[in-house]
Motif scaffolding. Structure first.
Motif, PDB file in Angstrom:
ATOM      1  N   VAL A 152       0.749  -1.207  -0.018  1.00 34.28           N
ATOM      2  CA  VAL A 152      -0.021   0.039  -0.028  1.00 34.28           C
ATOM      3  C   VAL A 152       0.597   1.370   0.155  1.00 34.28           C
ATOM      4  O   VAL A 152       1.558   1.428   0.767  1.00 34.28           O
ATOM      5  CB  VAL A 152      -1.085  -0.078   1.310  1.00 34.28           C
ATOM      6  N   THR A 166       0.469   5.538  -0.415  1.00 33.40           N
ATOM      7  CA  THR A 166      -0.525   6.650  -0.439  1.00 33.40           C
ATOM      8  C   THR A 166      -0.287   7.491  -1.912  1.00 33.40           C
ATOM      9  O   THR A 166       1.061   7.588  -2.433  1.00 33.40           O
ATOM     10  CB  THR A 166      -0.042   8.021   0.522  1.00 33.40           C
ATOM     11  N   ALA A 199      -1.802  13.994   0.866  1.00 29.95           N
ATOM     12  CA  ALA A 199      -2.141  12.652   0.557  1.00 29.95           C
ATOM     13  C   ALA A 199      -3.523  12.694   0.159  1.00 29.95           C
ATOM     14  O   ALA A 199      -4.538  13.573   0.527  1.00 29.95           O
ATOM     15  CB  ALA A 199      -2.128  11.894   2.061  1.00 29.95           C
ATOM     16  N   ARG A 225      -7.067  10.429  -0.836  1.00 28.31           N
ATOM     17  CA  ARG A 225      -7.832   9.352  -0.418  1.00 28.31           C
ATOM     18  C   ARG A 225      -8.959   9.281  -1.322  1.00 28.31           C
ATOM     19  O   ARG A 225      -9.830  10.059  -1.408  1.00 28.31           O
ATOM     20  CB  ARG A 225      -8.235   9.353   0.881  1.00 28.31           C
ATOM     21  N   GLU A 272      -3.531  16.404   5.020  1.00 29.99           N
ATOM     22  CA  GLU A 272      -1.938  16.846   4.858  1.00 29.99           C
ATOM     23  C   GLU A 272      -1.351  15.640   4.620  1.00 29.99           C
ATOM     24  O   GLU A 272      -1.453  14.490   5.075  1.00 29.99           O
ATOM     25  CB  GLU A 272      -1.639  17.367   6.269  1.00 29.99           C
ATOM     26  N   TYR A 273      -0.083  15.525   4.012  1.00 33.54           N
ATOM     27  CA  TYR A 273       0.511  14.376   3.826  1.00 33.54           C
ATOM     28  C   TYR A 273       1.955  14.396   4.932  1.00 33.54           C
ATOM     29  O   TYR A 273       2.626  15.423   5.092  1.00 33.54           O
ATOM     30  CB  TYR A 273       1.483  14.589   2.422  1.00 33.54           C
ATOM     31  N   CYS A 274       2.363  13.147   5.333  1.00 41.15           N
ATOM     32  CA  CYS A 274       3.324  13.098   6.233  1.00 41.15           C
ATOM     33  C   CYS A 274       4.234  12.023   5.459  1.00 41.15           C
ATOM     34  O   CYS A 274       4.058  10.766   5.312  1.00 41.15           O
ATOM     35  CB  CYS A 274       2.844  12.939   7.493  1.00 41.15           C
ATOM     36  N   GLY A 299       5.743   8.215   6.756  1.00 41.11           N
ATOM     37  CA  GLY A 299       4.954   7.041   6.581  1.00 41.11           C
ATOM     38  C   GLY A 299       4.257   6.867   7.717  1.00 41.11           C
ATOM     39  O   GLY A 299       4.052   7.817   8.718  1.00 41.11           O
ATOM     40  N   SER A 300       3.726   5.542   8.215  1.00 40.87           N
ATOM     41  CA  SER A 300       2.606   5.458   9.200  1.00 40.87           C
ATOM     42  C   SER A 300       3.462   5.029  10.593  1.00 40.87           C
ATOM     43  O   SER A 300       4.620   4.394  10.193  1.00 40.87           O
ATOM     44  CB  SER A 300       1.605   4.490   8.839  1.00 40.87           C
ATOM     45  N   ARG A 306     -11.821   5.798  13.047  1.00 39.70           N
ATOM     46  CA  ARG A 306     -11.166   4.764  12.622  1.00 39.70           C
ATOM     47  C   ARG A 306      -9.774   4.884  13.058  1.00 39.70           C
ATOM     48  O   ARG A 306      -8.882   4.615  12.179  1.00 39.70           O
ATOM     49  CB  ARG A 306     -11.304   4.663  10.932  1.00 39.70           C
ATOM     50  N   THR A 355      -2.287   2.613  11.023  1.00 42.61           N
ATOM     51  CA  THR A 355      -1.967   3.291   9.678  1.00 42.61           C
ATOM     52  C   THR A 355      -2.457   4.451   9.460  1.00 42.61           C
ATOM     53  O   THR A 355      -2.298   5.215   8.640  1.00 42.61           O
ATOM     54  CB  THR A 355      -2.774   2.273   8.523  1.00 42.61           C
ATOM     55  N   ASN A 356      -3.335   4.996  10.557  1.00 42.52           N
ATOM     56  CA  ASN A 356      -3.931   6.028  10.487  1.00 42.52           C
ATOM     57  C   ASN A 356      -3.253   7.245  11.498  1.00 42.52           C
ATOM     58  O   ASN A 356      -3.486   8.236  11.937  1.00 42.52           O
ATOM     59  CB  ASN A 356      -5.372   6.251  10.795  1.00 42.52           C
ATOM     60  N   LEU A 390       0.164   8.711  11.420  1.00 41.21           N
ATOM     61  CA  LEU A 390       1.466   9.235  10.613  1.00 41.21           C
ATOM     62  C   LEU A 390       2.484   9.894  11.043  1.00 41.21           C
ATOM     63  O   LEU A 390       2.326  10.575  12.277  1.00 41.21           O
ATOM     64  CB  LEU A 390       0.861  10.203   9.454  1.00 41.21           C
ATOM     65  N   ASP A 430      -7.306  10.600   8.604  1.00 35.77           N
ATOM     66  CA  ASP A 430      -8.714  10.171   8.291  1.00 35.77           C
ATOM     67  C   ASP A 430      -9.704   9.907   9.528  1.00 35.77           C
ATOM     68  O   ASP A 430     -10.197   8.962   9.685  1.00 35.77           O
ATOM     69  CB  ASP A 430      -8.449   8.370   7.599  1.00 35.77           C
ATOM     70  N   LYS A 464      -8.386  -4.144   8.292  1.00 29.50           N
ATOM     71  CA  LYS A 464      -8.567  -2.944   8.928  1.00 29.50           C
ATOM     72  C   LYS A 464      -9.500  -2.752  10.090  1.00 29.50           C
ATOM     73  O   LYS A 464      -9.584  -2.144  11.034  1.00 29.50           O
ATOM     74  CB  LYS A 464      -8.954  -1.960   7.686  1.00 29.50           C
TER      75      LYS A 464
END
Ligand SMILES: Nc1nc2c(ncn2[C@@H]2O[C@H](COP(=O)(O)OP(=O)(O)OP(=O)(O)O)[C@@H](O)[C@H]2O)c(=O)[nH]1
Ligand SMILES: [Mg+2]
Length: 884
Positions: free
Chosen positions: A375, A377, A388, A390, A436-438, A441-442, A483, A487-488, A490, A501, A528
């Motif tokens: 996976v 992004t 990021a 989605r 926003e993109y980090c 990674g997660s 959620r 993975t959420n 970052l 998310d 998930k």
């Protein structure tokens, strides 16, 4: 400033200024106060601040926002950058606001200005903010008098003070001093003309008040109090990509007028900002607007009901006001992005050393079959930021009121541990939520990357960040995450953890429904659901929105991942679906991940248990979790900065070692390749080729060439296996190669059993070539006669040698496999000398002999005249030896 403001029809300003900057003129008048007193303008809102005491620059911006859209900021460049960064973070930079600041000297600003770049992760945001910034600077001087003056200053500086100006402009103070001297001389002349007294300094000084005179910087205007009214330029950033600034207008002190420069428009992020927002600074204008009438109905059912409500109580009024504010924000829909605003980036987002390219997760099936998730992004550039993207599975996006309220609420959230919600695009081909993109990674990536060492303090700071983000989120109107999973969570470029998310409960619920149906060809990944609380798992997935207590359960699962550094429920051998079934239907025993006795921190083990209780009401709340984590953290090194620096330096060390190792390996490889090349081509020629130069063929007036050949090689080959032949030749030539390395010769090639050597090229050696080859021939002959053929120990090796001297031409031929070759009759004759030679004898032409005659000690024997094919009769010689 007033002239500029009025030119753009702005009458409302907020002046935000560092209170240690006191703006007084020489007569003691406070310039900020002065700025406030003008009939044409609304009274500017005055916000002095002490940088050492400001908790958050957002507070200043928020205060200013209630009074103006144009903020005039006076402070130093560092603070300005912090304010602009905060402005960017909190949504002040989309084009509704203007920031005007002052930077006295223009030379730094024109052309490319990069001083606000720090490489600290804020550059893109600050650049974005600069789209809304205008800078006031002293006028850029380019009048002819000034240019001549500047040249003169530079000349004198070099001549008398040994100071050479570079590209910089002549200092403004120098021009100001020069203008003062002109001022003085005019004042003296006037005084003399009027028969005045030169020793009355006060009258002399006042001579030019309220007038103007031509100075070196143009017209110098002096006001009624003796202040010089300088000329200013207004500067604006032309483009966020080039960060290049341009002059967009000029203010002339002599006429007190501001004129925008024709053809140089200010580049606004979103058109000319309005002086007063559509709904007024406090949304007061929207109450009587047509649109909000609709809104009123929505909020209270009927307009009458609202009016009654308003009349009933002040409290209700306040509530109403807040609702109205939300309503006006909802209808503004500033979260709605167009397709053009999102430029997808090519390739995968894999720019983090922490992100693994492949995440491999054990599903827990009996045979431990591995189920791979690959996976990445999708990232894009939106509003100057990397974001990021989605993709939603929804076939249509119904922007109903509930969803719009969610977007508006999301947009209001700002916290250092939350990835910012940027917006949504509802284009049918491109239905996406943009966050926003980090780049790092997660949390899951970090935990699964075994090369990252996670000690106590680092793990605690990750946990602490999650708790802080969750406290803020649960205290906000969004209410809960919904959620929460590893993975959420970052990691941004500062190693700060940010939740993503979150929220958008209605939208995501509908989207999950579609995802489970397999919309857009997707396959729902039940993995998930391992973070979803059992009570929500039991709900139909369509309603699985989440809750505050559900978040606490998810947090407990993340705690398990962090403390045990393993995927959720890693200890069990069930498949994901079996596991989810067990969680939904607990029999006698509640099913949870096992906490090993040797867990690295027992306190965290207890905390997990208190967070994943089966009954939601028994679970801790985030404020309680915060307290527990704070207590557990005590005694552990909490200095994340030290820890981080240590980690970074460790990482840098690792990298350095790696780089050194790789560099050494590369250099070794290069050396080997070069050596190989030098064996094929003379090194001086090879170097030219490596530099990319073509090597022109070169003629040499005299070189000596050696050929040797193995007598009866054909017989030998016929009676040996090919391998034996190769081994034999290899041994022989290795011996020859070693021998010739003692002489100034170049081995041209071996062709089968023939061995060809030359001396005198590519580097000329006068007449030494004949001597080098003669000595080498004698040496090789003795090596050959002592050589034993491994597979024929009883046979003696016999070679024929021939040498000849003369002119040749040498050059590189071929491109794919370039070879250094010799051409000319000399080569043929040398070869003939060899073919007409005798076993173990050195046969040479008269030309070599005559050169060798210059040197003493060689023993020759005339062979007489022989017929050489293609040459006719030649007198040749045997070289028998050399006297020591
Ligand atoms: N490096 C990086 N990775 C991200 C970012 N946002 C999401 N990801 C990762 O991209 C992958 C796919 O993300 P999503 O589609 O949100 O899926 P998910 O997070 O597993 O699950 P849900 O969000 O709960 O649907 C996950 O591994 C995320 O951790 C980001 O800003 N930076
Ligand atoms: Mg996600």
């Amino acid at each position: 400033m007033k002239a500029i403001m009025l030119s753009y029809h702005w009458k409302h300003t907020a002046i935000i200024y560092d209170s240690s900057y006191i703006f007084f003129d020489y007569a003691g008048k406070n310039l900020v106060q002065d700025f406030r007193l003008d009939g044409e303008m609304a009274r500017p809102y005055d916000i002095p601040f002490d940088p050492s005491k400001v908790r958050d620059y957002y507070d200043l911006l928020d205060e200013a926002k209630a009074n103006a859209r144009v903020f005039v900021i006076f402070c130093n460049a560092e603070i300005l950058r912090d304010i602009l960064w905060r402005a960017y973070e909190t949504g002040f930079t989309d084009g509704d606001f203007v920031f005007i600041t002052m930077e006295l000297f223009p030379s730094d600003w024109l052309g490319y200005y990069r001083e606000f770049l720090r490489g600290d992760g804020k550059d893109a945001g600050v650049t974005k903010a600069y789209e809304s910034v205008l800078i006031l600077t002293l006028r850029h001087l380019d009048n002819p008098e000034y240019l001549i003056f500047a040249e003169e200053v530079k000349r004198i500086a070099a001549q008398d003070f040994n100071y050479v100006f570079g590209d910089e402009e002549v200092n403004y103070f120098i021009t100001a001093f020069y203008d003062s001297v002109i001022y003085l001389t005019i004042a003296i002349n006037k005084t003399l003309e009027e028969g005045g007294n030169l020793s009355d300094g006060y009258t002399l000084a006042r001579k030019l008040w309220n007038s103007s005179f031509p100075g070196i910087t143009g017209i110098v205007a002096v006001d009624a109090l003796g202040n010089r009214i300088a000329d200013f330029d207004l500067i604006d950033m032309m483009s966020p990509t080039t960060r290049q600034f341009q002059r967009v207008g000029s203010f002339l002190g002599a006429t007190l007028t501001y004129k925008p420069l024709t053809g140089k428009d200010i580049v606004w992020p979103n058109g000319l900002p309005m002086d007063v927002p559509r709904c007024g600074f406090k949304d007061e204008l929207c109450i009587t607007n047509t649109d909000p009438l609709e809104n009123l109905k929505i909020i209270a059912g009927t307009t009458v009901a609202v009016l009654v409500l308003l009349a009933v109580a002040g409290v209700a009024g306040a509530f109403f006001y807040r609702k109205m504010k939300l309503e006006s924000e909802i209808w503004k829909m500033s979260w709605l992005l167009t397709r053009d605003q999102i430029q997808m980036r090519k390739g995968r987002a894999n720019d983090s050393f922490l992100s693994k390219s492949m995440l491999t997760v054990q599903t827990g099936e009996e045979n431990s079959s591995l189920f791979e998730r690959h996976v990445f992004t999708k990232t894009a550039i939106c509003k100057g930021l990397t974001v990021a993207v989605r993709h939603l599975h929804l076939k249509t996006m119904d922007l109903n009121r509930e969803v719009m309220v969610e977007f508006t609420e999301m947009q209001r959230l700002h916290h250092k541990n939350l990835a910012m919600f940027v917006g949504v695009c509802q284009d049918p081909e491109f239905r996406v939520v943009v966050m926003e993109y980090c780049p790092r990674g997660s949390l899951q990536d970090i935990l699964e990357n075994s090369s990252i060492d996670l000690d106590y303090s680092f793990r605690y700071s990750l946990i602490w960040d999650i708790v802080q983000g969750m406290l803020y989120l649960q205290g906000s109107s969004v209410g809960y995450h919904g959620r929460l999973s590893s993975t959420n969570c970052l990691i941004d470029s500062h190693f700060q953890l940010k939740l993503t998310d979150y929220g958008l409960h209605t939208l995501y619920m509908m989207d999950r429904k579609e995802e489970m149906k397999g919309a857009n060809g997707t396959c729902f990944n039940t993995y998930k659901l391992l973070w979803v609380a059992p009570e929500h798992l039991r709900e139909s997935h369509e309603y699985m929105k989440g809750s505050k207590k559900g978040d606490v359960y998810s947090f407990a699962i993340i705690l398990q991942e962090i403390t045990l550094r393993s995927p959720p429920f890693d200890d069990c051998t069930l498949t994901v679906d079996e596991l989810l079934e067990k969680l939904k239907n607990p029999n006698t025993e509640i099913f949870r991940p096992k906490i090993p006795v040797d867990i690295f921190d027992k306190g965290l083990g207890y905390l997990m248990k208190e967070c994943w209780c089966e009954s939601p009401n028994e679970r801790l709340t985030f404020p309680e979790i915060q307290e527990k984590v704070r207590n557990l953290r005590v005694g552990r090194s909490t200095n994340i900065m030290d820890n981080l620096l240590q980690r970074m330096s460790q990482y840098a060390d690792n990298l350095e070692t790696l780089v050194t190792e790789r560099t050494e390996a590369y250099l070794d490889e290069k050396k080997r390749a070069e050596e190989l090349l030098y064996r094929l081509i003379p090194s001086s020629v090879a170097k030219q080729l490596q530099l990319g130069n073509s090597v022109a063929p070169e003629s040499y007036s005299c070189v000596t060439i050696y050929f040797s050949d193995i007598v009866e090689f054909t017989n030998l080959s016929a009676t040996s296996t090919p391998i034996q032949v190769v081994e034999f030749l290899n041994q022989l030539y290795t011996a020859f190669d070693t021998t010739i390395s003692n002489y100034d010769v170049y081995k041209v090639e071996t062709i089968g059993d023939a061995y060809m050597v030359v001396s005198g090229l590519p580097i000329r050696n006068d007449n030494q070539h004949s001597r080098e080859i003669a000595n080498m021939s004698l040496h090789i002959r003795s090596v050959a006669s002592n050589f034993r053929i491994a597979h024929r120990p009883d046979e003696k090796l016999r070679i024929r040698i021939g040498i000849h001297s003369g002119p040749v031409c040498a050059g590189v031929v071929g491109v794919k496999m370039p070879r250094y070759c010799l051409f000319g009759d000399t080569v043929n004759t040398a070869s003939r000398m060899e073919s007409n030679s005798m076993p173990l004898r050195i046969h040479m032409s008269s030309s070599t002999k005559s050169i060798l005659d210059q040197f003493e000690g060689y023993e020759f024997e005339e062979r007489g005249e022989i017929e050489i094919k293609g040459k006719g009769k030649m007198t040749t010689y045997w070289l028998n030896g050399r006297r020591s």
